[in-house]
Design an enzyme around this catalytic site. Structure first.
Site, short mmCIF file in Angstrom:
data_model
loop_
_atom_site.label_atom_id
_atom_site.label_comp_id
_atom_site.label_asym_id
_atom_site.label_seq_id
_atom_site.Cartn_x
_atom_site.Cartn_y
_atom_site.Cartn_z
N GLN A 90 0.81 -1.22 0.00
CA GLN A 90 0.00 0.00 0.00
C GLN A 90 0.85 1.27 0.00
O GLN A 90 0.60 2.19 -0.78
CB GLN A 90 -0.90 0.01 1.25
CG GLN A 90 -2.07 -0.95 1.17
CD GLN A 90 -3.26 -0.32 0.44
OE1 GLN A 90 -3.61 0.83 0.68
NE2 GLN A 90 -3.85 -1.07 -0.45
N ASN B 114 10.78 -8.97 12.66
CA ASN B 114 11.39 -7.95 11.81
C ASN B 114 12.91 -7.94 11.90
O ASN B 114 13.57 -7.54 10.95
CB ASN B 114 10.81 -6.58 12.15
CG ASN B 114 9.47 -6.38 11.46
OD1 ASN B 114 9.40 -6.35 10.24
ND2 ASN B 114 8.40 -6.30 12.23
N GLN C 227 18.53 -7.30 5.30
CA GLN C 227 18.59 -6.11 4.44
C GLN C 227 19.81 -5.25 4.77
O GLN C 227 20.43 -4.67 3.87
CB GLN C 227 17.28 -5.33 4.54
CG GLN C 227 16.15 -6.14 3.91
CD GLN C 227 14.86 -5.39 3.74
OE1 GLN C 227 14.70 -4.27 4.22
NE2 GLN C 227 13.92 -6.00 3.05
N HIS D 48 8.90 6.33 16.95
CA HIS D 48 7.67 6.39 16.14
C HIS D 48 6.69 5.38 16.74
O HIS D 48 6.51 4.28 16.24
CB HIS D 48 7.98 6.06 14.68
CG HIS D 48 6.73 5.98 13.84
ND1 HIS D 48 5.89 7.04 13.66
CD2 HIS D 48 6.17 4.94 13.16
CE1 HIS D 48 4.86 6.67 12.90
NE2 HIS D 48 5.01 5.39 12.59
#
Length: 326
Positions: free
Chosen positions: A15, A105, A112, A187
């Site tokens: 999205q 995660n 990554q 956040h």
């Protein structure tokens, strides 16, 4: 024409990716004179959907798009990348604790980080959008020992923009008339939106709103805005997250306006007594493709308490994944 900038985007068929790619391609992020090569990463089951997104990008015939690549291999997507937007992350499933989410995660962002370390430009600018963004950024950074740790950031610009919008609504000012908002910390719902240094049409913001509104309405509204959007829309904020990612990179690359700062989650250097090393949102100014934490702001007791509460959460998150970090 300038040489193209290589922009890697993970979770590119999701999205946020769908809201992001067309804005990057049209020049909103790096300027209307800066060609880009889009290097898109997705998990294998989403490659077919990504093919459809690429077809749409091609159908727009954007003048600034010099090339598009797709892959399910991080090393390929990050090859020589100048900018990496790490959007894809494991969403929180039913019954998942925050700790489970952090661990799920950690695996993604470790891989990554290693791929960025091996393949990306040595000056790559990394923005983590996928949640929990601050700690995901830290995990990637710790897995990329050959890259400058300062180049790993996380997005609190969405919170910053949300806070600006709330204050604009309250004061009747336009959002462009609000300068020097601050988001401190994570956040998450512990973040601290701080208006103590903010100016509205040149006037000090705290003098324009009631203290009660600030503490009991404004702060919780900004902290919980993401949840409010999910409740209303039935899906998480995607277009606003994409727009804020573009703002974050644009300011980092092209600079913040003279005399103004923005909010960026960056590796703490100990400024304002915050633990070194965690990825913490600070007021930052950007110039010449680099950022600096704004120094010497006066911090009152109320602010100090809020800043430490969100720091504590970030330290706990780091400690929860420490055993998985190199």
């Amino acid at each position: 024409m300038k040489a193209p900038v290589r922009v890697a985007v993970t979770g590119a068929a999701g999205q946020i990716g769908y809201s992001l790619l067309f804005r990057i391609a049209s020049g909103d992020m790096l300027g209307k004179d800066q060609p880009v090569i889009l290097q898109l990463l997705e998990i294998t089951p989403a490659l077919e959907a990504l093919k459809g997104v690429v077809m749409e990008l091609e159908d727009c015939a954007f003048p600034l798009v010099s090339g598009i690549t797709t892959s399910d291999k991080a090393e390929e997507a990050f090859k020589d990348a100048d900018i990496a937007l790490l959007v894809g992350a494991r969403p929180r499933g039913p019954g998942m604790e925050r700790k489970d989410l952090l661990e799920a995660n950690a695996a993604i962002f470790s891989a990554q980080g290693k791929a960025l370390n091996d393949a990306a430009s040595r000056d790559v600018k990394v923005l983590v959008v996928g949640n929990p963004a601050n700690t995901n950024s830290l995990i990637a950074q710790r897995n990329a020992p050959d890259l400058d740790p300062r180049n790993f950031t996380a997005m609190t610009r969405l919170d910053h923009n949300r806070a600006v919008a709330q204050l604009a609504n309250k004061t009747g000012a336009h959002n462009t008339e609000i300068k020097n908002m601050i988001i401190w910390g994570n956040h998450s719902a512990t973040q601290y939106p701080d208006i103590s240094k903010t100016k509205v049409k040149g006037e000090a913001a705290p003098g324009l709103v009631e203290r009660d509104w600030y503490e009991n309405d404004f702060i919780p509204t900004v902290q919980q805005r993401g949840a409010a959007i999910i409740k209303a829309r039935g899906a998480s904020s995607a277009a606003s997250a994409a727009s804020s990612a573009i703002d974050h990179i644009r300011d980092w690359v092209l600079g913040t306006p003279e005399g103004e700062w923005t909010s960026m989650a960056v590796p703490s250097d100990g400024s304002y007594g915050i633990e070194k090393g965690i990825i913490y949102s600070y007021p930052c100014v950007c110039r010449n493709g680099d950022y600096e934490i704004v120094q010497d702001l006066e911090i009152d007791e109320f602010s100090r308490e809020k800043m430490q509460a969100t720091e504590k959460e970030l330290v706990e998150e780091r400690d929860a994944v420490e055993h998985l970090l190199p």
